[in-house]
Design a protein around this motif. Structure first.
Motif, PDB file in Angstrom:
ATOM      1  N   LYS A 180      -2.993  10.890   0.938  1.00 54.40           N
ATOM      2  CA  LYS A 180      -2.287   9.611   1.116  1.00 54.40           C
ATOM      3  C   LYS A 180      -1.369   9.593   2.334  1.00 54.40           C
ATOM      4  CE  LYS A 180      -3.716   7.661  -2.761  1.00 54.40           C
ATOM      5  NZ  LYS A 180      -4.529   6.479  -2.801  1.00 54.40           N
ATOM      6  N   ALA A 198       1.180   4.164  -2.985  1.00 59.26           N
ATOM      7  CA  ALA A 198       0.959   5.591  -2.721  1.00 59.26           C
ATOM      8  C   ALA A 198       2.174   6.417  -3.118  1.00 59.26           C
ATOM      9  CB  ALA A 198       0.615   5.813  -1.249  1.00 59.26           C
ATOM     10  N   THR A 249      -3.078  14.711  -3.594  1.00 57.21           N
ATOM     11  CA  THR A 249      -2.724  13.306  -3.375  1.00 57.21           C
ATOM     12  C   THR A 249      -1.879  13.141  -2.120  1.00 57.21           C
ATOM     13  OG1 THR A 249      -2.841  12.843  -5.738  1.00 57.21           O
ATOM     14  CG2 THR A 249      -1.598  11.283  -4.397  1.00 57.21           C
ATOM     15  N   SER A 258       0.826  -1.208   0.000  1.00 57.09           N
ATOM     16  CA  SER A 258       0.000   0.000   0.000  1.00 57.09           C
ATOM     17  C   SER A 258       0.862   1.261   0.000  1.00 57.09           C
ATOM     18  CB  SER A 258      -0.918  -0.026   1.223  1.00 57.09           C
ATOM     19  OG  SER A 258      -1.640   1.157   1.323  1.00 57.09           O
TER      20      SER A 258
END
Length: 85
Positions: A58, A30, A54, A26
């Motif tokens: 994130k 990202a 973003t 993950s």
């Protein structure tokens, strides 16, 4: 608590390894998106806003995932919140 109380079983270790692998995947995803947007924003400034959005969305998810994993690891190791750093 004795030393045997703090032993992590094989099943618990496998569970922690799986959770770590999922978190690592993950985080890598990202960061890959952030890196791609960073490169694009150097060529096209209009991507800078998308990059900022973003990163702002994130980054807290990354921190939260790492905190979750640390908590799970500490629980399995028998480390309390007062002694964990």
């Amino acid at each position: 608590m004795s030393e045997t109380d703090q032993t992590i079983s094989h099943e618990e270790l496998v569970e922690l390894q799986k959770k770590f692998s999922e978190i690592k995947h993950s985080i890598n995803n990202a960061l890959a998106v952030m890196m791609a947007l960073s490169e694009m924003s150097q060529r096209r400034p209009d991507y800078a806003e998308k990059l900022a959005t973003t990163v702002l969305s994130k980054a807290p998810l990354i921190v939260s995932s790492l905190q979750e994993f640390t908590q799970a690891l500490n629980e399995k190791a028998g480390v309390g919140p007062d002694t964990a750093r």
